[in-house]
Write a protein that holds these residues in place. Sequence first.
Motif, mmCIF file in Angstrom:
data_model
loop_
_atom_site.group_PDB
_atom_site.id
_atom_site.type_symbol
_atom_site.label_atom_id
_atom_site.label_comp_id
_atom_site.label_asym_id
_atom_site.label_seq_id
_atom_site.Cartn_x
_atom_site.Cartn_y
_atom_site.Cartn_z
ATOM 1 N N LEU A 61 3.117 16.229 -12.941
ATOM 2 C CA LEU A 61 1.825 14.907 -12.291
ATOM 3 C C LEU A 61 3.247 14.712 -11.542
ATOM 4 N N LEU A 62 3.699 13.721 -11.483
ATOM 5 C CA LEU A 62 4.600 13.386 -10.357
ATOM 6 C C LEU A 62 5.470 14.824 -9.421
ATOM 7 N N LEU A 63 5.230 14.438 -8.442
ATOM 8 C CA LEU A 63 6.173 15.070 -7.225
ATOM 9 C C LEU A 63 7.790 15.383 -7.597
ATOM 10 N N PHE A 79 0.713 -1.132 0.197
ATOM 11 C CA PHE A 79 0.138 -0.324 0.099
ATOM 12 C C PHE A 79 0.442 1.396 -0.062
ATOM 13 N N HIS A 80 1.980 1.366 0.815
ATOM 14 C CA HIS A 80 2.961 2.558 0.621
ATOM 15 C C HIS A 80 3.429 2.592 -0.513
ATOM 16 N N TYR A 81 3.833 1.614 -1.093
ATOM 17 C CA TYR A 81 4.914 1.535 -2.180
ATOM 18 C C TYR A 81 3.502 1.725 -3.931
ATOM 19 N N PHE A 82 2.475 1.036 -3.619
ATOM 20 C CA PHE A 82 2.280 1.950 -4.291
ATOM 21 C C PHE A 82 1.200 3.263 -4.378
ATOM 22 N N ASN A 83 1.310 4.028 -3.145
ATOM 23 C CA ASN A 83 0.983 5.511 -2.997
ATOM 24 C C ASN A 83 2.502 5.831 -3.418
ATOM 25 N N LEU A 84 3.376 5.645 -3.110
ATOM 26 C CA LEU A 84 4.431 6.280 -3.286
ATOM 27 C C LEU A 84 4.815 6.514 -5.117
ATOM 28 N N VAL A 85 4.737 5.256 -6.061
ATOM 29 C CA VAL A 85 5.251 5.122 -7.282
ATOM 30 C C VAL A 85 4.348 5.911 -7.649
ATOM 31 N N ARG A 86 2.831 6.268 -7.868
ATOM 32 C CA ARG A 86 1.970 6.901 -8.237
ATOM 33 C C ARG A 86 2.010 8.710 -7.678
ATOM 34 N N LYS A 129 22.298 4.166 2.876
ATOM 35 C CA LYS A 129 21.593 4.250 1.857
ATOM 36 C C LYS A 129 21.128 3.212 0.940
ATOM 37 N N SER A 130 20.453 3.534 0.119
ATOM 38 C CA SER A 130 19.356 2.660 -1.118
ATOM 39 C C SER A 130 20.328 2.725 -2.443
ATOM 40 N N LYS A 131 19.659 1.336 -3.045
ATOM 41 C CA LYS A 131 20.868 1.131 -3.765
ATOM 42 C C LYS A 131 19.764 1.734 -5.275
ATOM 43 N N GLY A 132 19.581 2.999 -5.140
ATOM 44 C CA GLY A 132 19.180 4.869 -5.876
ATOM 45 C C GLY A 132 17.238 3.878 -6.771
ATOM 46 N N ARG A 133 16.812 4.962 -7.303
ATOM 47 C CA ARG A 133 15.522 5.090 -7.507
ATOM 48 C C ARG A 133 15.817 4.181 -8.634
ATOM 49 N N ALA A 134 14.264 2.663 -8.392
ATOM 50 C CA ALA A 134 13.802 1.390 -8.967
ATOM 51 C C ALA A 134 12.722 1.825 -9.801
ATOM 52 N N SER A 135 12.955 1.623 -10.674
ATOM 53 C CA SER A 135 12.068 1.908 -12.679
ATOM 54 C C SER A 135 10.741 1.772 -11.785
ATOM 55 N N VAL A 136 9.636 2.477 -12.752
ATOM 56 C CA VAL A 136 7.897 1.902 -12.524
ATOM 57 C C VAL A 136 8.021 0.886 -11.945
ATOM 58 N N GLU A 137 8.490 0.298 -13.290
ATOM 59 C CA GLU A 137 8.161 -1.320 -13.369
ATOM 60 C C GLU A 137 8.626 -2.242 -12.106
ATOM 61 N N GLU A 138 9.533 -2.330 -11.762
ATOM 62 C CA GLU A 138 9.941 -2.515 -11.043
ATOM 63 C C GLU A 138 9.633 -2.386 -9.430
ATOM 64 N N VAL A 139 9.213 -1.502 -9.694
ATOM 65 C CA VAL A 139 8.206 -1.019 -8.360
ATOM 66 C C VAL A 139 6.884 -1.650 -8.178
#
Length: 502
Positions: free
Chosen positions: A483-485, A150-157, A176-186
Amino acid sequence: MKTLSKYIITTILGTALFTASCKKDFLAQQPESGLLGANFWKTESDLKQGVVGSYRSLRDLGLFSYWMFGEMRSDNTSFQYNAPQRGQENRELVDQFLVTSANTLIQDFWQQSYTGISRCNDVLNNVDRIQMSDESKNQAIGEVKLLRAFHYFNLVRQFGGVPLRLEVTNSPDDAKSKGRASVEEVYNQILADLTDAETKLPASYGSADKGRVTSGTANAILGEVYMTQKKFPEALAALRKVTGYNLMPSYADIFIPANKNNQESIFEIQYLGSVPDLASNFMYQFAPFNSGTVVTQDLGTNLSFSSGWNTPTDDLMSAYETGDKRRNTSLAEGFNATTGFVAAPYIKKYNHGFIQPGQTNVNFPIIRYADVMLEIAECLNESGFSANGEAFNLLNSVRTRAGLSPKTAGNPVAALNVNSQEAFREAIARERKVELAFENHRWYDLLRTGKAIPVMLDHGKREVAKNKDLYPASSYQITENKLLLPIPQREVTLDNLAQNPQ
């Protein structure tokens, strides 16, 4: 609800006791690079507290960030301009599509979401350490995987591709993260979590555990995820599995605190008005800032710049048909002052009195069965228009409860005649706009249907035309990039994340 609240209170007290005991042994501290969380996970009771701690993150989001970014970015709500107190421009800029990466509200939304994800990861990392039945273990895994999805669904949108944090952070080196995953990966991770959760969660609970997520919740979110991806057959299959729910006979009764977690409720954020840290306060935030105690009836709480937010727009108020019972339940066009009527619209849906000054007992709905029924109707229509078929029956069930006449193909009344696939799309969009008003669906509906830019451009023109002097230049100039923050600047700097183009 009782069980969830009991464990949350226990968790809060336990944290306080832990902090107090640390003060006694401040000379015998563990290295700060190694966290002490693993020492907590020993019993099934510990695990239950950890799961409830994952739900707690929803409460924090629900009090502000959830509706600020889920409803106020749409044409349903705006804000009451507060000329005497100009300390909340950050909120106004969200509504006007002028927000920047330095806006602290975006940072709060990001951090609250990842705090929730971190708590879910803690449970998943430690669940196998504890001796308990497979049924209890599976339920715990299912609950936190659903919440993480649910959290990731809100974040990716809202942000597009974001860091996928699926492991516990045990030291600063892990931060530190591995960087931004792609939309598809999320989305792949969201689908994996929800699919697993659906198999592990029960279909329902006893009265003491009402408010926990179920397999129906998992399928309802799965359906919306697939709809967002334009995978309507998969969405329909998931939504068909959401069974055991029914519409409440009265729309108004859905939101009464005595009816929390009712037969229509699939997922709602739980609040407990008798405990300050667990109470809601929507009534105060949504009341006009100049309404005194007329709207809240709370003589002990003064309204100020924290009120007058998420206010109904002219666009929304004009969308209700004559005779729609939902209108009076959902909103008011103003309030009666000693000087007469003041035209300051506000949300009534969450206004049901207070338990203590400043504390209300109102839950926030995330998914209701009416939402699922309209989504099924939409999926059926996307597979092919069928005049007066099942999709019409679902649409009209929702309309009938609202006191409205059915919409049909070939109806002699032009406003009720729906004779094509596109006309049915418009009928569904309008119904969702008013049925789910102030429940944080409108912005996401506009995004997934590709209507966000044209709808919000037209909406912005009408808003600015009412009083041009109140709006900064470039207000509501929505483009694809808007459309994206923007990614919070703090995360860009500290985690070396690529920024969204603005």
